[in-house]
Write a protein that holds these residues in place. Sequence first.
Motif, PDB file in Angstrom:
ATOM      1  N   ASP A 104       0.786  -1.151  -0.083  1.00 38.90           N
ATOM      2  CA  ASP A 104      -0.034   0.026  -0.160  1.00 38.90           C
ATOM      3  C   ASP A 104       0.728   1.109  -0.076  1.00 38.90           C
ATOM      4  N   LEU A 105       1.047   1.744  -1.333  1.00 35.41           N
ATOM      5  CA  LEU A 105       1.995   2.693  -1.320  1.00 35.41           C
ATOM      6  C   LEU A 105       1.622   4.204  -0.950  1.00 35.41           C
ATOM      7  N   SER A 106       0.226   4.261  -0.206  1.00 36.39           N
ATOM      8  CA  SER A 106      -0.217   5.326   0.580  1.00 36.39           C
ATOM      9  C   SER A 106       0.564   5.740   1.688  1.00 36.39           C
ATOM     10  N   ARG A 107       1.191   4.472   2.125  1.00 34.81           N
ATOM     11  CA  ARG A 107       1.690   4.634   3.313  1.00 34.81           C
ATOM     12  C   ARG A 107       3.444   4.895   3.232  1.00 34.81           C
ATOM     13  N   ARG A 109       6.704   7.164   2.992  1.00 33.80           N
ATOM     14  CA  ARG A 109       6.997   8.355   3.247  1.00 33.80           C
ATOM     15  C   ARG A 109       8.690   8.505   2.824  1.00 33.80           C
ATOM     16  N   LEU A 155       7.732   2.495   5.124  1.00 34.80           N
ATOM     17  CA  LEU A 155       6.230   2.507   5.111  1.00 34.80           C
ATOM     18  C   LEU A 155       5.901   2.894   6.651  1.00 34.80           C
ATOM     19  N   ASP A 156       4.995   4.074   6.410  1.00 38.12           N
ATOM     20  CA  ASP A 156       4.273   4.448   7.869  1.00 38.12           C
ATOM     21  C   ASP A 156       3.326   3.692   8.177  1.00 38.12           C
ATOM     22  N   GLN A 197      -0.977   7.388  10.771  1.00 42.69           N
ATOM     23  CA  GLN A 197      -0.140   7.611   9.555  1.00 42.69           C
ATOM     24  C   GLN A 197       0.417   8.980   9.660  1.00 42.69           C
TER      25      GLN A 197
END
Length: 198
Positions: free
Chosen positions: A146-149, A151, A165-166, A171
């Motif tokens: 999940d690349l929305s995490r 950073r 990865l957060d 988040q």
Amino acid sequence: MERRNADWTNPDWRFVGGHRALDLANSVAPRPPGPVERDYLSDPDALLEWAERAEIVDAAEAERVSRAWRPEFVFAEVLELRAMVDDVLAGRRLDELGRRWAEAMGRAELVPGDSGAATLVVGADPGMMIGDRLADAMVDLVRNVDLSRLRECPVPEGGCGWLFLDRSRNQSRKWCTMDDCGTHAKSKRLTERRRASR
Ligand SMILES: [Zn+2]
């Protein structure tokens, strides 16, 4: 103004990415495009040590790799893979990565598994083990994570540019590690504020 970062010369290896492919990207500090102060993968010996500490290979595998590999070839290949991480995260050079991954799969072995019926062993050939596993990790990163995490430790604020990865619940993680870049940036801000108020 002089920008003093965290201590890259610290010999301790730090793995903060939360994913092997991100740890590969983070084997240089600060990360390009700015000037690099420390490259943890300085030569094939350093690569082999890094691969073991990053748990790409275990100790017994590292031993087998050291007997089987062509060090300069694998070393050059790993640096090339590392240079591709940002591109593949942006959806570029996927054909190149796909071809490299297909080669790795061509060498992978399907063996009886512990829980399921079978386990896929990527990098069964010790001469190609490290490159095969890193290519596989990079494909996993772009396919399954999940690349929305994703950073990046903020370089403009004194961070190292490392990717991570957060996984925090809200988040809100900003730094690669609070002990290192976070604390350093905080103390730097404090010093600057004191200086300004004088
Ligand atoms: Zn950092």
